[in-house]
Every structure is written in structure tokens, then in C-alpha cells.
Design an enzyme around this catalytic site. Structure first.
Site, PDB file in Angstrom:
ATOM      1  N   ASP A 261      34.886  20.103  63.552  1.00 45.84           N
ATOM      2  CA  ASP A 261      33.420  20.058  63.473  1.00 45.84           C
ATOM      3  C   ASP A 261      33.001  18.658  63.923  1.00 45.84           C
ATOM      4  O   ASP A 261      33.839  17.875  64.411  1.00 45.84           O
ATOM      5  CB  ASP A 261      32.907  20.445  62.074  1.00 45.84           C
ATOM      6  CG  ASP A 261      33.125  19.374  61.019  1.00 45.84           C
ATOM      7  OD1 ASP A 261      33.795  18.355  61.306  1.00 45.84           O
ATOM      8  OD2 ASP A 261      32.640  19.554  59.887  1.00 45.84           O
ATOM      9  N   HIS A 262      31.727  18.336  63.723  1.00 42.39           N
ATOM     10  CA  HIS A 262      31.228  17.033  64.157  1.00 42.39           C
ATOM     11  C   HIS A 262      31.944  15.880  63.446  1.00 42.39           C
ATOM     12  O   HIS A 262      32.201  14.843  64.051  1.00 42.39           O
ATOM     13  CB  HIS A 262      29.713  16.944  63.923  1.00 42.39           C
ATOM     14  CG  HIS A 262      29.308  17.326  62.541  1.00 42.39           C
ATOM     15  ND1 HIS A 262      29.365  18.640  62.085  1.00 42.39           N
ATOM     16  CD2 HIS A 262      28.882  16.584  61.483  1.00 42.39           C
ATOM     17  CE1 HIS A 262      28.968  18.674  60.823  1.00 42.39           C
ATOM     18  NE2 HIS A 262      28.668  17.445  60.441  1.00 42.39           N
TER      19      HIS A 262
ATOM     20  N   CYS B 215      37.921  17.965  60.304  1.00 38.82           N
ATOM     21  CA  CYS B 215      36.518  17.891  59.870  1.00 38.82           C
ATOM     22  C   CYS B 215      36.341  16.522  59.232  1.00 38.82           C
ATOM     23  O   CYS B 215      37.145  15.618  59.479  1.00 38.82           O
ATOM     24  CB  CYS B 215      36.142  19.060  58.963  1.00 38.82           C
ATOM     25  SG  CYS B 215      36.925  19.095  57.337  1.00 38.82           S
TER      26      CYS B 215
ATOM     27  N   THR C 189      36.671  15.529  56.062  1.00 37.81           N
ATOM     28  CA  THR C 189      37.766  15.231  55.128  1.00 37.81           C
ATOM     29  C   THR C 189      39.065  15.983  55.465  1.00 37.81           C
ATOM     30  O   THR C 189      40.120  15.645  54.937  1.00 37.81           O
ATOM     31  CB  THR C 189      37.375  15.666  53.705  1.00 37.81           C
ATOM     32  OG1 THR C 189      37.060  17.064  53.748  1.00 37.81           O
ATOM     33  CG2 THR C 189      36.186  14.887  53.190  1.00 37.81           C
TER      34      THR C 189
ATOM     35  N   HIS D  28      59.125  21.420  54.286  1.00 35.93           N
ATOM     36  CA  HIS D  28      59.182  22.234  53.072  1.00 35.93           C
ATOM     37  C   HIS D  28      58.240  23.432  53.070  1.00 35.93           C
ATOM     38  O   HIS D  28      58.556  24.449  52.463  1.00 35.93           O
ATOM     39  CB  HIS D  28      58.883  21.368  51.835  1.00 35.93           C
ATOM     40  CG  HIS D  28      60.024  20.474  51.464  1.00 35.93           C
ATOM     41  ND1 HIS D  28      60.114  19.836  50.254  1.00 35.93           N
ATOM     42  CD2 HIS D  28      61.135  20.106  52.163  1.00 35.93           C
ATOM     43  CE1 HIS D  28      61.236  19.121  50.211  1.00 35.93           C
ATOM     44  NE2 HIS D  28      61.869  19.256  51.359  1.00 35.93           N
TER      45      HIS D  28
ATOM     46  N   ARG E 133      66.505  26.640  50.850  1.00 35.93           N
ATOM     47  CA  ARG E 133      65.839  27.026  49.600  1.00 35.93           C
ATOM     48  C   ARG E 133      64.329  27.153  49.755  1.00 35.93           C
ATOM     49  O   ARG E 133      63.657  27.769  48.913  1.00 35.93           O
ATOM     50  CB  ARG E 133      66.173  26.027  48.486  1.00 35.93           C
ATOM     51  CG  ARG E 133      65.562  24.650  48.687  1.00 35.93           C
ATOM     52  CD  ARG E 133      66.050  23.654  47.622  1.00 35.93           C
ATOM     53  NE  ARG E 133      65.354  22.382  47.685  1.00 35.93           N
ATOM     54  CZ  ARG E 133      65.645  21.410  48.542  1.00 35.93           C
ATOM     55  NH1 ARG E 133      66.618  21.589  49.434  1.00 35.93           N
ATOM     56  NH2 ARG E 133      64.980  20.268  48.516  1.00 35.93           N
ATOM     57  N   HIS E 134      63.788  26.576  50.838  1.00 37.04           N
ATOM     58  CA  HIS E 134      62.330  26.626  51.031  1.00 37.04           C
ATOM     59  C   HIS E 134      61.858  27.962  51.599  1.00 37.04           C
ATOM     60  O   HIS E 134      60.680  28.295  51.493  1.00 37.04           O
ATOM     61  CB  HIS E 134      61.884  25.483  51.932  1.00 37.04           C
ATOM     62  CG  HIS E 134      62.270  24.147  51.378  1.00 37.04           C
ATOM     63  ND1 HIS E 134      61.694  23.625  50.241  1.00 37.04           N
ATOM     64  CD2 HIS E 134      63.232  23.270  51.765  1.00 37.04           C
ATOM     65  CE1 HIS E 134      62.264  22.460  49.962  1.00 37.04           C
ATOM     66  NE2 HIS E 134      63.203  22.231  50.865  1.00 37.04           N
TER      67      HIS E 134
HETATM   68  C1  RB5 Z   1      30.317  17.871  57.274  1.00 36.43           C
HETATM   69  O1  RB5 Z   1      29.324  16.988  56.880  1.00 36.43           O
HETATM   70  C2  RB5 Z   1      31.455  17.847  56.265  1.00 36.43           C
HETATM   71  O2  RB5 Z   1      31.062  18.482  55.100  1.00 36.43           O
HETATM   72  C3  RB5 Z   1      32.685  18.492  56.852  1.00 36.43           C
HETATM   73  O3  RB5 Z   1      33.055  17.814  58.007  1.00 36.43           O
HETATM   74  C4  RB5 Z   1      33.933  18.486  55.971  1.00 36.43           C
HETATM   75  O4  RB5 Z   1      34.214  17.215  55.498  1.00 36.43           O
HETATM   76  C5  RB5 Z   1      33.983  19.515  54.916  1.00 36.43           C
HETATM   77  O5  RB5 Z   1      34.966  19.645  54.187  1.00 36.43           O
END
Ligand code: RB5
Length: 146
Positions: free
Chosen positions: A7-8, A64, A66, A97, A131-132
Site C-alpha cells: 500500500d502507500h 504496508c 507496519t 521453521h 520436525r518442522h
Molecule cells: C495505512 O495508513 C496503514 O494503516 C497501513 O499501511 C498498515 O500499516 C496497516 O497495518
């Protein structure tokens, strides 16, 4: 073939990863997004996850802000094991793993160099098996039961 999506919030690191794949002669399919204009990450998670699940692409990279939202969405597709990675150890271990087939990263968490380093490790590290195997199969069983 590697499936790419973002995403952005993940656009800059996705572009860094794309540059690395290009330079390394690794084939990829870029499912977008293609700018920093605000978009909804589940759209790109679905495209990349379905491409990996059906075998069109061998592995996927999703970015994204995070890495969390886009990995949660990707993990809703049957057969997908998407892992959010924030360091080299996890990039290696999720292949060894968990046999992860999608690497998820956050553009607001890591920098472009880290994104490329984690991608290289992820793509070069094989599954340990042994084992995995049973543990990964147990994940699939949960998926099939629900
Ligand atoms: C977008 O603002 C943000 O929510 C997205 O990129 C991401 O971090 C969501 O988990």
C-alpha cells in the site's frame, strides 16, 4: 517468480525490493500499488496471496506501514503463511521453521536497506523440514477445519 505488493505506507520499501530483484535478475510480478497515494492494503494482500496460493508465483513480498495489516489479510487466503519480519534472524527463521511463503514488512518500521537485506535472506533460505514439517502441517489442518 516473486509476487510483489504494497500500500502507500509500504511503497518506498517495495520499490527498493523491486530494484533489488531487477538488479539480481530475479523474475517478479508487481501487483501494485504504484504510488504513495492512499489505498487499501487488503486489495494488494489478496492479489499477491492468491498468486502464491495458486502457484503462479513461488513466494510473495508484501509491504504496508507496519507489515501487520497486509500480513493479516494475506493469511486469510488458504495455503498462505505470511510472516511480518523486523530483523535478519526472523527473516531466516520464518523460512527455516515456518516455511513462510510471504514476507511482510513495514515501511514505517524498517528502512529500504533492511527491506532488501530481509528479502535476500528470505529468498535464499530453504525450509529445514524434519520436525518442522509436522508443525506446518498442523497449521494447515487448522486452516482446513475452519
Ligand atoms: C495505512 O495508513 C496503514 O494503516 C497501513 O499501511 C498498515 O500499516 C496497516 O497495518
Amino acid at each position: 517468480m516473486i509476487a510483489l505488493g504494497c500500500d502507500h505506507g509500504g511503497y518506498a520499501i517495495k520499490e527498493a525490493v523491486r530494484g533489488y530483484l531487477e538488479e539480481s535478475g530475479i523474475e517478479y510480478k508487481d501487483f501494485g500499488t504504484y504510488s504513495e497515494e492512499s489505498v487499501d492494503y487488503p486489495i494488494y494482500a489478496k492479489k499477491v496471496a492468491e498468486s502464491v496460493a495458486c502457484g503462479e508465483c513461488e513466494k510473495g513480498i508484501l509491504c504496508c506501514g507496519t507489515g501487520i495489516g497486509i500480513s493479516i489479510a494475506a493469511n486469510k487466503v488458504k495455503g498462505i503463511r505470511a510472516a511480518v519480519v523486523t530483523n535478519e534472524f526472523c527473516a531466516e527463521m520464518t523460512r527455516r521453521h515456518n516455511d513462510a511463503n510471504i514476507l511482510a514488512m513495514g515501511g514505517r518500521v524498517i528502512n529500504e536497506k533492511q527491506a532488501v537485506d530481509f528479502t535476500r535472506i528470505f529468498l535464499e533460505t530453504p525450509f529445514d523440514g524434519g520436525r518442522h514439517i509436522n508443525r506446518v502441517n498442523m497449521i494447515t489442518e487448522i486452516e482446513n477445519e475452519n
